[in-house]
Enzyme design. Structure first.
Site, short mmCIF file in Angstrom:
data_model
loop_
_atom_site.label_atom_id
_atom_site.label_comp_id
_atom_site.label_asym_id
_atom_site.label_seq_id
_atom_site.Cartn_x
_atom_site.Cartn_y
_atom_site.Cartn_z
N GLU A 35 7.47 42.87 22.91
CA GLU A 35 7.13 42.36 21.54
C GLU A 35 8.56 41.54 21.24
O GLU A 35 8.58 40.71 20.54
CB GLU A 35 6.73 43.40 20.48
N HIS A 37 10.37 39.58 23.21
CA HIS A 37 10.14 38.16 23.64
C HIS A 37 9.40 37.53 22.94
O HIS A 37 9.56 36.46 22.31
CB HIS A 37 9.60 38.57 24.94
N ASP A 150 21.05 41.17 23.44
CA ASP A 150 22.14 40.96 24.21
C ASP A 150 23.24 40.31 23.63
O ASP A 150 23.51 38.87 23.72
CB ASP A 150 21.71 40.05 25.40
N VAL A 176 14.57 43.69 18.20
CA VAL A 176 13.13 44.35 17.90
C VAL A 176 13.15 45.62 18.45
O VAL A 176 13.49 45.92 19.89
CB VAL A 176 12.07 43.26 18.59
P1 AMP Z 1 15.19 39.07 28.97
O1 AMP Z 1 14.00 38.53 29.62
O2 AMP Z 1 15.83 40.55 29.00
O3 AMP Z 1 16.34 38.24 29.79
O4 AMP Z 1 15.32 38.80 27.58
C1 AMP Z 1 15.04 37.16 27.15
C2 AMP Z 1 15.44 36.94 25.80
O5 AMP Z 1 14.80 38.17 24.89
C3 AMP Z 1 17.05 37.36 25.47
O6 AMP Z 1 17.62 36.22 24.82
C4 AMP Z 1 17.09 38.76 24.90
O7 AMP Z 1 18.38 38.85 24.21
C5 AMP Z 1 15.85 38.60 24.17
N1 AMP Z 1 15.18 40.18 24.01
C6 AMP Z 1 15.06 41.06 24.91
N2 AMP Z 1 14.76 42.20 24.24
C7 AMP Z 1 15.08 41.93 22.94
C8 AMP Z 1 14.73 42.87 21.85
N3 AMP Z 1 14.46 44.00 21.89
N4 AMP Z 1 14.90 42.29 20.46
C9 AMP Z 1 15.14 40.94 20.47
N5 AMP Z 1 15.28 40.10 21.57
C10 AMP Z 1 15.40 40.60 22.66
#
Ligand code: AMP
Length: 285
Positions: A35, A37, A150, A176
């Site tokens: 959720e 993403h 992040d 989130v």
């Molecule tokens: P990742 O696939 O983990 O590289 O994340 C892709 C994007 O989704 C990055 O900008 C992350 O910061 C964001 N993201 C991952 N988890 C969350 C979360 N729980 N809440 C908000 N954004 C997230």
């Protein structure tokens, strides 16, 4: 929704849209959507005519002993979720096209990449800024949306854009969380039931820190020592770092103020988890 894999195909699609005066929002991801993403994708829609999501598990940002090989991948599920959340293009390049034989160019944001996660993951942020720069060049977005989950990554990317005079607007999306407070992460699926419950120490620590600040405590060392005790009470959790930093330059703060962010990283079993939160209520990022 289109699925594109070729780099020049992606660039051509973007150029056509830009030439007709349309704007593009980019959401870079490594897939295994949750959720968090999906919220970024829906949020991106508010800032541009088209939303492009990149789905690329970037080998450059994983250390040799990290989880690149076992990082969860499910392209069909991700593509269906992206389509259901209003995405126009999923761009999923082949690693061999992104980093062909002979590839040797990297982008490094010096200071901001060194501490916190950078200390325990040498080369990680250079991998992130390199892939993000390449994706920006290929997709040519007007806006890019990143999660403040992040937090250091967001600061490093903002610095890169500023330092390279790059005119792309960065939008930060709040963390989130699951109903019980755990920040959503693709890596949460590694956790056993017991580890999943240990992982709640992160959101509890943020909540506790806010309570202490609400009671008038401002000295970071006192707050941090209470938090470390709280987290270390669970022997399944190893603290990597717990810091109170300034949200713009990520330097340690002695006294909590409006710009303070609590940043945490822990290891639970083989899984590394991060979380963060502002200590005095304010806007995200
Ligand atoms: P990742 O696939 O983990 O590289 O994340 C892709 C994007 O989704 C990055 O900008 C992350 O910061 C964001 N993201 C991952 N988890 C969350 C979360 N729980 N809440 C908000 N954004 C997230």
């Amino acid at each position: 929704m289109k699925i594109l894999r070729g780099l020049s195909e992606m660039s051509a699609w973007s150029c056509e849209r830009s030439a007709s005066g349309k704007t593009i929002a980019l959401v870079p991801t490594m897939g295994c959507f949750h959720e968090g993403h999906l919220s970024l994708m829906r949020h991106a829609r508010r800032f541009a005519d088209y939303v492009v999501v990149t789905l690329f598990v970037n080998p450059l940002q994983f250390g040799p002993r990290e989880d690149f090989a076992r990082y969860p991948r499910d392209f069909d599920r991700d593509a269906a979720l992206a389509a259901a959340n209003g995405v126009d293009v999923v761009f999923a390049p082949d690693p061999a096209d992104m980093y062909p034989p002979g590839y040797q160019t990297h982008i490094t944001v010096d200071q901001l990449s060194q501490g916190l996660c950078g200390r325990n993951r040498p080369g990680h942020f250079s991998g992130v800024t390199t892939v993000v720069a390449k994706l920006f060049h290929i997709v040519r977005p007007n806006v890019a949306v990143f999660g403040s989950k992040d937090f250091q990554q967001l600061a490093v990317i903002r610095r890169m854009l500023e330092d390279l005079n790059w005119d792309i607007k960065i939008i930060a999306h709040p963390v989130v969380r699951e109903a019980d407070g755990l920040a959503m992460s693709s890596r949460n699926i590694y956790l056993s039931a017991a580890e999943r419950s240990s992982a709640l120490c992160l959101s509890r620590a943020i909540k506790h820190a806010r309570q202490l600040v609400g009671q008038g405590l401002r000295e970071a060392t006192t707050i941090l020592s209470e938090l470390r005790d709280l987290i270390a009470a669970d022997q399944a959790v190893q603290i990597e770092y717990v810091n109170v930093v300034d949200r713009f330059n990520l330097s340690d703060q002695a006294v909590v103020d409006q710009d303070s962010v609590l940043l945490l990283a822990v290891r639970i079993g083989h899984t590394r988890l991060i979380d963060n939160g502002r200590l005095i209520e304010g806007e995200v990022g």
